[in-house]
Design a protein around this motif. Structure first.
Motif, PDB file in Angstrom:
ATOM      1  N   ASN A  90      48.436  16.064  65.795  1.00 51.52           N
ATOM      2  CA  ASN A  90      46.960  16.363  65.332  1.00 51.52           C
ATOM      3  C   ASN A  90      46.267  17.109  65.718  1.00 51.52           C
ATOM      4  O   ASN A  90      45.426  16.991  65.013  1.00 51.52           O
ATOM      5  N   LEU A  91      46.895  18.046  66.609  1.00 52.75           N
ATOM      6  CA  LEU A  91      45.518  19.445  66.301  1.00 52.75           C
ATOM      7  C   LEU A  91      45.110  19.539  65.216  1.00 52.75           C
ATOM      8  O   LEU A  91      44.174  20.598  65.069  1.00 52.75           O
ATOM      9  N   GLU A  92      45.540  19.975  64.091  1.00 56.04           N
ATOM     10  CA  GLU A  92      45.755  20.033  63.213  1.00 56.04           C
ATOM     11  C   GLU A  92      44.511  19.171  62.099  1.00 56.04           C
ATOM     12  O   GLU A  92      43.806  19.845  61.823  1.00 56.04           O
ATOM     13  N   HIS A  93      44.761  18.300  62.689  1.00 63.08           N
ATOM     14  CA  HIS A  93      43.682  17.530  61.911  1.00 63.08           C
ATOM     15  C   HIS A  93      42.390  17.992  62.982  1.00 63.08           C
ATOM     16  O   HIS A  93      41.326  17.834  61.934  1.00 63.08           O
ATOM     17  N   TYR A  94      42.168  17.742  64.103  1.00 66.14           N
ATOM     18  CA  TYR A  94      41.060  17.987  65.248  1.00 66.14           C
ATOM     19  C   TYR A  94      41.037  19.488  64.750  1.00 66.14           C
ATOM     20  O   TYR A  94      39.673  19.522  64.025  1.00 66.14           O
ATOM     21  N   LEU A  95      41.649  20.670  64.203  1.00 61.73           N
ATOM     22  CA  LEU A  95      40.304  21.505  63.943  1.00 61.73           C
ATOM     23  C   LEU A  95      40.540  20.984  62.345  1.00 61.73           C
ATOM     24  O   LEU A  95      39.022  22.192  61.661  1.00 61.73           O
ATOM     25  N   ASN A  96      40.748  20.725  61.626  1.00 58.36           N
ATOM     26  CA  ASN A  96      40.312  20.899  60.246  1.00 58.36           C
ATOM     27  C   ASN A  96      38.713  19.697  59.800  1.00 58.36           C
ATOM     28  O   ASN A  96      37.743  20.346  59.261  1.00 58.36           O
ATOM     29  N   GLN A  97      39.192  18.593  60.703  1.00 55.36           N
ATOM     30  CA  GLN A  97      37.651  18.417  61.012  1.00 55.36           C
ATOM     31  C   GLN A  97      36.409  18.979  61.450  1.00 55.36           C
ATOM     32  O   GLN A  97      35.725  19.648  61.169  1.00 55.36           O
ATOM     33  N   ALA A  98      37.072  19.947  62.575  1.00 57.60           N
ATOM     34  CA  ALA A  98      35.702  20.684  62.765  1.00 57.60           C
ATOM     35  C   ALA A  98      35.396  22.065  61.542  1.00 57.60           C
ATOM     36  O   ALA A  98      34.457  22.534  62.174  1.00 57.60           O
ATOM     37  N   ILE A  99      36.681  22.161  61.099  1.00 56.11           N
ATOM     38  CA  ILE A  99      36.063  22.901  59.911  1.00 56.11           C
ATOM     39  C   ILE A  99      35.779  22.709  58.982  1.00 56.11           C
ATOM     40  O   ILE A  99      34.161  23.496  58.768  1.00 56.11           O
ATOM     41  N   ASP A 100      35.880  21.712  58.408  1.00 53.89           N
ATOM     42  CA  ASP A 100      34.728  20.937  57.498  1.00 53.89           C
ATOM     43  C   ASP A 100      33.377  20.497  57.694  1.00 53.89           C
ATOM     44  O   ASP A 100      32.241  20.069  57.343  1.00 53.89           O
ATOM     45  N   ASP A 101      33.385  19.879  58.973  1.00 55.64           N
ATOM     46  CA  ASP A 101      32.087  19.717  59.863  1.00 55.64           C
ATOM     47  C   ASP A 101      31.960  19.923  60.952  1.00 55.64           C
ATOM     48  O   ASP A 101      31.911  19.428  62.291  1.00 55.64           O
ATOM     49  N   SER A 103      30.814  20.206  64.241  1.00 58.89           N
ATOM     50  CA  SER A 103      29.433  19.497  65.230  1.00 58.89           C
ATOM     51  C   SER A 103      29.419  19.760  66.253  1.00 58.89           C
ATOM     52  O   SER A 103      31.025  19.933  66.524  1.00 58.89           O
ATOM     53  N   PRO A 104      28.896  20.264  66.458  1.00 56.36           N
ATOM     54  CA  PRO A 104      29.710  20.117  68.553  1.00 56.36           C
ATOM     55  C   PRO A 104      30.261  19.599  69.148  1.00 56.36           C
ATOM     56  O   PRO A 104      31.525  19.881  69.631  1.00 56.36           O
ATOM     57  N   GLU A 105      30.684  17.831  68.430  1.00 57.29           N
ATOM     58  CA  GLU A 105      30.939  16.953  69.414  1.00 57.29           C
ATOM     59  C   GLU A 105      32.846  17.468  68.591  1.00 57.29           C
ATOM     60  O   GLU A 105      33.508  17.448  69.591  1.00 57.29           O
ATOM     61  N   ASN A 106      33.001  17.700  67.522  1.00 57.93           N
ATOM     62  CA  ASN A 106      34.549  18.368  66.345  1.00 57.93           C
ATOM     63  C   ASN A 106      34.065  19.181  67.101  1.00 57.93           C
ATOM     64  O   ASN A 106      36.146  20.000  67.569  1.00 57.93           O
ATOM     65  N   VAL A 107      33.829  20.608  67.367  1.00 54.94           N
ATOM     66  CA  VAL A 107      34.461  21.489  67.775  1.00 54.94           C
ATOM     67  C   VAL A 107      35.396  21.490  68.707  1.00 54.94           C
ATOM     68  O   VAL A 107      35.886  22.187  69.380  1.00 54.94           O
ATOM     69  N   ALA A 108      34.114  20.693  70.314  1.00 58.90           N
ATOM     70  CA  ALA A 108      34.534  20.740  71.366  1.00 58.90           C
ATOM     71  C   ALA A 108      35.672  19.472  71.199  1.00 58.90           C
ATOM     72  O   ALA A 108      36.961  20.492  72.327  1.00 58.90           O
ATOM     73  N   ALA A 109      35.986  19.169  70.835  1.00 58.58           N
ATOM     74  CA  ALA A 109      38.026  18.282  71.083  1.00 58.58           C
ATOM     75  C   ALA A 109      38.229  19.226  70.073  1.00 58.58           C
ATOM     76  O   ALA A 109      39.285  19.027  71.494  1.00 58.58           O
ATOM     77  N   PHE A 110      38.361  19.980  69.639  1.00 59.10           N
ATOM     78  CA  PHE A 110      39.614  20.961  69.236  1.00 59.10           C
ATOM     79  C   PHE A 110      39.693  21.468  69.949  1.00 59.10           C
ATOM     80  O   PHE A 110      40.720  21.512  71.300  1.00 59.10           O
ATOM     81  N   TYR A 111      38.879  22.191  70.414  1.00 57.83           N
ATOM     82  CA  TYR A 111      39.266  23.579  71.564  1.00 57.83           C
ATOM     83  C   TYR A 111      39.593  22.663  72.962  1.00 57.83           C
ATOM     84  O   TYR A 111      40.361  23.244  74.131  1.00 57.83           O
ATOM     85  N   TYR A 112      39.224  21.801  73.503  1.00 59.36           N
ATOM     86  CA  TYR A 112      39.405  20.923  74.738  1.00 59.36           C
ATOM     87  C   TYR A 112      40.826  20.683  74.457  1.00 59.36           C
ATOM     88  O   TYR A 112      41.857  20.161  75.634  1.00 59.36           O
ATOM     89  N   LEU A 113      41.640  20.071  73.176  1.00 57.92           N
ATOM     90  CA  LEU A 113      42.820  19.756  72.889  1.00 57.92           C
ATOM     91  C   LEU A 113      43.571  21.032  72.639  1.00 57.92           C
ATOM     92  O   LEU A 113      44.840  21.155  73.573  1.00 57.92           O
ATOM     93  N   GLN A 114      43.243  22.529  73.084  1.00 54.53           N
ATOM     94  CA  GLN A 114      43.777  23.269  72.705  1.00 54.53           C
ATOM     95  C   GLN A 114      44.051  23.783  74.342  1.00 54.53           C
ATOM     96  O   GLN A 114      44.987  24.283  74.753  1.00 54.53           O
ATOM     97  N   ARG A 115      42.931  23.569  74.722  1.00 54.01           N
ATOM     98  CA  ARG A 115      42.764  23.508  76.077  1.00 54.01           C
ATOM     99  C   ARG A 115      43.915  22.978  77.070  1.00 54.01           C
ATOM    100  O   ARG A 115      44.819  23.636  78.222  1.00 54.01           O
ATOM    101  N   VAL A 116      44.424  21.663  76.384  1.00 52.73           N
ATOM    102  CA  VAL A 116      45.696  20.822  76.947  1.00 52.73           C
ATOM    103  C   VAL A 116      46.654  21.802  76.956  1.00 52.73           C
ATOM    104  O   VAL A 116      47.618  21.677  77.508  1.00 52.73           O
ATOM    105  N   MET A 117      46.997  22.108  75.427  1.00 54.37           N
ATOM    106  CA  MET A 117      48.047  22.799  75.032  1.00 54.37           C
ATOM    107  C   MET A 117      48.641  24.067  75.892  1.00 54.37           C
ATOM    108  O   MET A 117      49.611  24.322  76.794  1.00 54.37           O
TER     109      MET A 117
END
Length: 325
Positions: A90-101, A103-117
């Motif tokens: 799912n991480l790539e999905h969140y990255l693509n979602q943040a690139i296409d849109d 928004s602060p929520e989408n970008v933050a969600a991706f970076y939070y998941l990256q921090r989890v990793m």
């Protein structure tokens, strides 16, 4: 009437069996008689044939009912959220979602998941360091030290053992050297072989493929090739073979090598031929002689692999019972 009669005779002729020449000799013998073309079935006849039910055919619904249970795959279990499998999916999905849109929520969600990793990786690294330092079979510094002073000592010990092994091999084996007078790589290989001869005592047996000496004067006492090169599969020069009387000949190289490369290949060939033991060869590589995790085929059952502790114990037993390479 005559036309109808002829038509009826022509139509019946296709269905009638072929008449023997002796029963129809009045026609004579026609060498080039053109046979009539076979009558093609009309469209209604073809459709009638297709609509005829086959004797063993089953209804389509029955066939589908038999196939579906076999082809349906069992639904795979969804990975646990935030597990490594879930993040991989799912991480790539969140990255693509943040690139296409973005928004602060989408970008933050991706970076939070990256921090989890990253936090998972740090936790694994700390646990791995502790496990490795607690088990000498997993600690590579036991086999080969990393500290500079210890690595230098390992190299020194490797050099001493290697020199002793090479001199022992030179006392019972020599180097077969195939060259050509016009081969520039043979010209630069010759001084290296002279160093090998002077340092370790290897006897060099030069063989000229074209019957001429090398222009630099090395190994002027040579022999002409009398089929030995073809027998040993020599395709390029310089070609080197380790030769131990009466019949053992081991290939070393077909191409120019440095002195370090030649000695390394001599040691490996001698180990594979059984001239030196495996533990002695391992020391010549600067590696401490330690057991290796090489369990015999079939010695570990599938049930053992399901339990981590049982798997560890089985591998440890195989290391203690096994031998060095």
């Amino acid at each position: 009437m005559s036309l109808c009669l002829r038509a009826s005779v022509a139509m019946g002729k296709d269905d009638a069996p072929e008449v023997s020449y002796f029963a129809d000799k009045q026609r004579g013998w026609f060498w080039y008689e053109v046979l009539p073309e076979p009558v093609k079935k009309t469209q209604p006849e073809i459709q009638a044939d297709q609509e005829k039910p086959k004797p063993d055919s089953k209804p389509l619904s029955v066939i589908q009912a038999e196939i579906e249970p076999k082809t349906q795959a069992k639904p795979s279990a969804e990975p646990q959220p935030l597990s490594s499998a879930w993040l991989k999916q799912n991480l790539e999905h969140y990255l693509n979602q943040a690139i296409d849109d973005p928004s602060p929520e989408n970008v933050a969600a991706f970076y939070y998941l990256q921090r989890v990793m990253m936090d998972k990786a740090e936790r694994f690294t700390n646990a791995a360091r502790y496990v490795v330092m607690s088990d000498p079979q997993l600690d590579e510094t036991v086999r080969r030290p990393v500290a500079t002073y210890a690595a230098n000592e390992a190299n020194h010990q490797a050099g001493v053992v290697a020199e002793r092994a090479l001199k022992a091999i030179a006392a019972q084996a020599g180097i077969l050297f195939f060259f050509r007078s016009d081969c520039p790589y043979c010209h630069v290989q010759a001084p290296i072989l002279a160093m090998l001869e002077n340092t370790y005592g290897f006897k060099i047996y030069p063989v000229s493929l074209d019957g001429l000496p090398m222009p630099n004067g090395f190994f002027s006492q040579f022999k002409r090739d009398n089929g030995q090169a073809a027998m040993l599969g020599v395709e390029q020069t310089p070609a080197l073979f380790l030769m131990k009387p009466p019949k053992q000949i081991l290939p070393l190289a077909q191409g120019a090598l440095s002195l370090e490369e030649i000695t390394g290949r001599i040691l490996l060939a001698a180990k594979e031929a059984g001239w030196i033991d495996a533990s002695q060869y391992q020391i010549t590589q600067g590696i401490r002689n330690t057991p290796m995790l090489l369990p015999a085929a079939g010695s570990i059952s599938p049930a053992v692999t399901q339990d981590p502790l049982s798997l560890i114990q089985a591998l440890q037993r195989s290391a203690h019972l096994g031998s060095t390479p």
